[in-house]
Design an enzyme around this catalytic site. Structure first.
Site, PDB file in Angstrom:
ATOM      1  N   THR A  55       0.744  -1.187  -0.025  1.00 31.35           N
ATOM      2  CA  THR A  55      -0.095   0.094   0.017  1.00 31.35           C
ATOM      3  C   THR A  55       1.024   1.152   0.162  1.00 31.35           C
ATOM      4  O   THR A  55       1.908   1.175   0.367  1.00 31.35           O
ATOM      5  CB  THR A  55      -0.881   0.086   1.335  1.00 31.35           C
ATOM      6  OG1 THR A  55      -0.106   0.006   2.374  1.00 31.35           O
ATOM      7  CG2 THR A  55      -1.782  -1.331   1.077  1.00 31.35           C
ATOM      8  N   VAL A  97       1.236   4.115   1.717  1.00 29.90           N
ATOM      9  CA  VAL A  97       1.931   4.844   2.757  1.00 29.90           C
ATOM     10  C   VAL A  97       2.844   3.779   3.357  1.00 29.90           C
ATOM     11  O   VAL A  97       3.944   4.306   3.836  1.00 29.90           O
ATOM     12  CB  VAL A  97       0.764   5.453   3.566  1.00 29.90           C
ATOM     13  CG1 VAL A  97       1.315   6.160   5.074  1.00 29.90           C
ATOM     14  CG2 VAL A  97      -0.052   6.610   2.982  1.00 29.90           C
ATOM     15  N   CYS A  98       2.370   2.744   3.618  1.00 26.19           N
ATOM     16  CA  CYS A  98       3.259   1.537   4.046  1.00 26.19           C
ATOM     17  C   CYS A  98       4.424   1.294   3.091  1.00 26.19           C
ATOM     18  O   CYS A  98       5.345   1.041   3.901  1.00 26.19           O
ATOM     19  CB  CYS A  98       2.690   0.316   4.217  1.00 26.19           C
ATOM     20  SG  CYS A  98       0.734   0.409   5.168  1.00 26.19           S
ATOM     21  N   SER A  99       4.388   1.419   2.055  1.00 24.70           N
ATOM     22  CA  SER A  99       5.658   1.156   1.224  1.00 24.70           C
ATOM     23  C   SER A  99       6.565   2.326   0.895  1.00 24.70           C
ATOM     24  O   SER A  99       7.728   2.231   0.852  1.00 24.70           O
ATOM     25  CB  SER A  99       4.845   0.912  -0.099  1.00 24.70           C
ATOM     26  OG  SER A  99       4.282  -0.420  -0.063  1.00 24.70           O
ATOM     27  N   ARG A 159      -2.544   1.511  12.564  1.00 20.18           N
ATOM     28  CA  ARG A 159      -0.915   1.710  12.559  1.00 20.18           C
ATOM     29  C   ARG A 159      -0.569   1.747  13.967  1.00 20.18           C
ATOM     30  O   ARG A 159      -1.094   2.807  14.774  1.00 20.18           O
ATOM     31  CB  ARG A 159      -0.559   2.999  11.707  1.00 20.18           C
ATOM     32  CG  ARG A 159      -0.707   2.891  10.301  1.00 20.18           C
ATOM     33  CD  ARG A 159      -0.078   4.122   9.668  1.00 20.18           C
ATOM     34  NE  ARG A 159      -0.465   4.080   8.069  1.00 20.18           N
ATOM     35  CZ  ARG A 159       0.118   3.235   7.293  1.00 20.18           C
ATOM     36  NH1 ARG A 159       1.058   2.690   7.594  1.00 20.18           N
ATOM     37  NH2 ARG A 159      -0.119   3.389   6.140  1.00 20.18           N
TER      38      ARG A 159
END
Length: 303
Positions: free
Chosen positions: A159, A161-163, A240
């Site tokens: 995803t 933001v996660c990446s 998160r």
């Protein structure tokens, strides 16, 4: 003429005689019927092989899903209600009957505060690392056997933001965490182990951050970090969060208000929390537990 009649059923009197026309038409019809039956048999065989292949693929995929579910269920059945983690008991009490066997269809718990808090230990739930084959890891045992560990969770692999922000920060600051005496850094994501492993390779997290797949969303729900992300990711995912653990006990916990943004759970904030919590260790105070931990690792004084 007897030899000719034996090979081809025509009689004297010309090709256009009634009997000869009948014989020719009969031979043509028999030939067409034979060709039709031949193609019908081929079509039936092709359909049969296609059906058998689909059943085999379906049974193989079902067996993989059952394997993950059975291993997690067997592990959780080892712990009776007397020894089960309190957060897991609260989860069972709050879980709706509808969709009880379908974790991804369950709704998030009504209480927006996480079940788990500072001073608690992690529930003994199986997560999976790597994919050839997936390695089951008891999340409680992983941190209970380490002096100092970092655990953070995020909605999903690959995803945006996660990446781009969340996981790369911990990979980049890996040496800073090790310099502060952190033994284990682990990331929890609600994905299958094949996707999470591929994501870890893509992010160069191998041998730095353990990417743990919460296949059935059991761990995420048991600590109250599940959130409804049907609109974005098609199911229940993980909030998160970031926590610092000492010998399996949570000493620091922070959760993002919006799972689509990163602020307090970033690697820099966790490093700052480590520095603030172990302020005495920065001056090499002999009374600090972290001081002895750093000395046991032969680490230089922290500046």
């Amino acid at each position: 003429s007897s030899g000719i009649n034996a090979e081809w059923p025509l009689r004297p009197g010309g090709l256009l005689s009634c009997y000869n026309v009948y014989a020719v038409c009969r031979q043509i019809l028999l030939f067409a019927l034979g060709i039709s039956l031949y193609f019908v048999v081929l079509l039936l065989l092709f359909q049969l092989l296609k059906t058998m292949g689909e059943k085999k693929r379906k049974s193989k995929s079902d067996s993989h899903r059952v394997t993950f579910a059975d291993e997690s269920e067997k592990t959780n059945q080892k712990h009776s209600s007397k020894t089960m983690h309190p957060s897991m008991l609260r989860q069972r009490a709050d879980s709706p009957e509808e969709g009880a066997g379908m974790p991804f269809l369950r709704t998030p718990h009504k209480n927006h505060d996480p079940y788990i808090k500072v001073g608690d230990t992690l529930p003994p739930i199986i997560l999976y690392e790597k994919c050839a084959p997936p390695i089951p890891i008891n999340i409680k045992d992983l941190f209970q056997n380490t002096r100092l560990g970092i655990l953070f969770g995020l909605p999903g692999a690959f995803t945006p933001v996660c990446s781009t922000n969340h996981l790369p920060g911990f990979v980049k600051d890996y040496d800073k965490f090790k310099h502060r005496g952190v033994d284990v850094i682990a990331c929890v994501t609600v994905n299958d182990p094949y996707v999470s492993t591929a994501w870890g390779y893509y992010q160069n997290a191998t041998n730095k951050v353990k990417i743990l797949a919460d296949v059935l969303c059991e761990f995420t729900r048991s600590i109250g970090m599940d959130t409804n992300m049907y609109a974005q990711l098609g199911g229940i995912r993980c909030k998160r969060f970031a926590m610092i653990l000492e010998n399996g006990v949570i000493k620091y916990l922070t959760v993002e208000d919006n799972p689509q943004k990163t602020s307090c759970t970033m690697a820099g904030h966790v490093l700052e929390a480590l520095d603030n919590r172990y302020h005495d260790a920065r001056n090499d105070n002999p009374l600090s537990a972290w001081y002895f931990h750093r000395r046991s690792l032969n680490l230089p004084p922290f500046n």
